[in-house]
Design an enzyme around this catalytic site. Sequence first.
Site, PDB file in Angstrom:
ATOM      1  N   GLY A  16       1.099  -1.251  -0.103  1.00  0.00           N
ATOM      2  CA  GLY A  16      -0.062  -0.077   0.054  1.00  0.00           C
ATOM      3  C   GLY A  16       1.031   1.371  -0.139  1.00  0.00           C
ATOM      4  CG  ASN A  17       3.388   2.221   3.257  1.00  0.00           C
ATOM      5  OD1 ASN A  17       2.717   3.101   3.531  1.00  0.00           O
ATOM      6  ND2 ASN A  17       3.386   1.196   3.896  1.00  0.00           N
ATOM      7  CE  LYS A 213       1.655  -6.027   0.600  1.00  0.00           C
ATOM      8  NZ  LYS A 213       2.458  -5.507   1.770  1.00  0.00           N
ATOM      9  CE  LYS A 275       7.321  -4.923   3.252  1.00  0.00           C
ATOM     10  NZ  LYS A 275       5.606  -4.796   2.949  1.00  0.00           N
TER      11      LYS A 275
HETATM   12  P1  ADP Z   1       4.335  -2.113   2.407  1.00  0.00           P
HETATM   13  O1  ADP Z   1       2.933  -1.125   2.113  1.00  0.00           O
HETATM   14  O2  ADP Z   1       5.048  -2.444   1.043  1.00  0.00           O
HETATM   15  O3  ADP Z   1       3.862  -3.122   2.959  1.00  0.00           O
HETATM   16  P2  ADP Z   1       5.548  -1.555   4.650  1.00  0.00           P
HETATM   17  O4  ADP Z   1       5.829   0.331   5.283  1.00  0.00           O
HETATM   18  O5  ADP Z   1       4.907  -2.016   5.757  1.00  0.00           O
HETATM   19  O6  ADP Z   1       5.263  -1.283   3.254  1.00  0.00           O
HETATM   20  O7  ADP Z   1       7.006  -1.741   4.773  1.00  0.00           O
HETATM   21  C1  ADP Z   1       7.939  -1.239   4.109  1.00  0.00           C
HETATM   22  C2  ADP Z   1       8.884  -0.424   4.873  1.00  0.00           C
HETATM   23  O8  ADP Z   1       9.742  -1.218   5.712  1.00  0.00           O
HETATM   24  C3  ADP Z   1       9.868   0.266   4.265  1.00  0.00           C
HETATM   25  O9  ADP Z   1       9.433   1.626   3.680  1.00  0.00           O
HETATM   26  C4  ADP Z   1      11.106   0.829   5.270  1.00  0.00           C
HETATM   27  O10 ADP Z   1      10.877   1.928   5.942  1.00  0.00           O
HETATM   28  C5  ADP Z   1      10.666  -0.258   6.247  1.00  0.00           C
HETATM   29  N1  ADP Z   1      11.692  -1.054   6.909  1.00  0.00           N
HETATM   30  C6  ADP Z   1      11.937  -1.213   8.346  1.00  0.00           C
HETATM   31  N2  ADP Z   1      13.023  -2.023   8.451  1.00  0.00           N
HETATM   32  C7  ADP Z   1      13.490  -2.225   7.402  1.00  0.00           C
HETATM   33  C8  ADP Z   1      14.593  -3.129   7.065  1.00  0.00           C
HETATM   34  N3  ADP Z   1      15.506  -3.691   7.926  1.00  0.00           N
HETATM   35  N4  ADP Z   1      14.815  -3.192   5.767  1.00  0.00           N
HETATM   36  C9  ADP Z   1      14.284  -2.621   4.601  1.00  0.00           C
HETATM   37  N5  ADP Z   1      13.260  -1.767   4.894  1.00  0.00           N
HETATM   38  C10 ADP Z   1      12.630  -1.707   6.218  1.00  0.00           C
HETATM   39 MG    MG Z   2       3.320  -3.361   5.109  1.00  0.00          MG
END
Ligand code: ADP
Ligand code: MG
Length: 312
Positions: A16-17, A213, A275
Site C-alpha cells: 500500500g505504501n 497483507k 514480510k
Molecule cells: P508496504 O506497504 O509495502 O507493506 P511497509 O511500510 O509495511 O510497506 O514496509 C516497508 C517499509 O519497511 C519500508 O518503507 C522501510 O521504511 C521499512 N523497513 C523497516 N525496517 C526495514 C529493513 N530492515 N529493511 C528494509 N526496510 C525496512
Molecule cells: Mg506493510
Amino acid sequence: MSSPFRKSTLLVALGGNAMIKKGQAGTIDEQFENLRTPIRQIARLSQDYRIIITHGNGPQVGNLLLQQECCDAAPDLPLEILVAQTQGQIGYMIESTLDSQLMEMGIEDKQLFVSLLSYVVVDPNDPAFSDPSKPVGPVFTEAESVGLSYPVRKTPRGFRRVVASPRPITIVEKREIQKLIEMNFIVICCGGGGIPVIREGRTFAGVDAVIDKDLASAKLAEEVGVDLFVIATDEAGAALHYGTPEQRFLGKISVREAEQFLSRGQFPAGSMGPKVEAAIRFVSAGGHRAVITAVDRIEAAVTGQAGTILET
Ligand code: ADP
Ligand code: MG
C-alpha cells in the site's frame, strides 16, 4: 508443486505504501501513476504464470479513518468496513490499470481478471487486540503526533497511527480463489490483508482491525498452493541495520539466517518484520522462492535476480 502440465502460480503482494511514495500527498493521480510500474510487469508475467495479486491498504485505510473523523454529519464506520472499502477502491484501480496494460499488449480479450472481496478469519483472543502495532494513514512529525486521540508509534517513516493487527487464521474464499486461478483468471484478492472477521457459529462477524497483507498472503499461498511469492515494496529488499550508516541490503539468504535476523530485531513489526516472516513461512511450507523487492523489480525478482531471496 510445479508441473510441466500447467503454468506456475505467482503471487505478487503489492505494498500500500508503494502506491503512495515517500513525500507524496497520495492524490488519486499519484496512486494511478505509481501503480503502472508494477502492473505493467504483472501484465507481461501473466503470459507465463498464473497470477494472484494481493495488496496492502495502510495509507489508504488510515486516510479513510481521518476523513470520517473530520465529519460529524454521518455516523462513523468500523475499521472492517473501511478495509472492505479499500478492497473496492484499490481493486478497481488495479483492474483498470491492468486493463490498459493488457490492451497495450493486445491481449486484453485473452487474459481475464477479477477482484474478489475477501474475508480472513482471526482469533478474537489474539493478543494484538490489546497491543496495536500496524501503522496506517499519513506520517506525522513528533510535534504533530502529540495529543492525537488515537495510539501513535514511531516508525522508520516517522510517527504514525497504529491499529490492532491480529494474525490471519484462514482465507474464507480460498476455494473460490483456487478455482479462478485454475480457470486462468488473474485474481486480485485479500486486499488490505482481508476483511478481518471472527467465526460466530456458522456465521462471521467483522472486527476492528487491519490484518497485515504479507502474512495474509503467506496464508493464502499455503492454502491455494503457490510456487513463487514476490513481496513488492518501496525498498530494494530487507536490510540489516536499516536506516543507519551500516545499512546493507540482503540478497539470497537461508531460512535460518532470516529467522536469526528477525529474532535479533533487524526487521520491525508492522513493516519489514511481517514480510520476512511471510517469506520464511512460504518457503518452509514448500514454496519454491519468496522475494522481497522494489515495485520496479518484480520481473527480475521472479527469476531470482533482484531483492532479498529465500529459496528451497
Ligand atoms: P508496504 O506497504 O509495502 O507493506 P511497509 O511500510 O509495511 O510497506 O514496509 C516497508 C517499509 O519497511 C519500508 O518503507 C522501510 O521504511 C521499512 N523497513 C523497516 N525496517 C526495514 C529493513 N530492515 N529493511 C528494509 N526496510 C525496512
Ligand atoms: Mg506493510
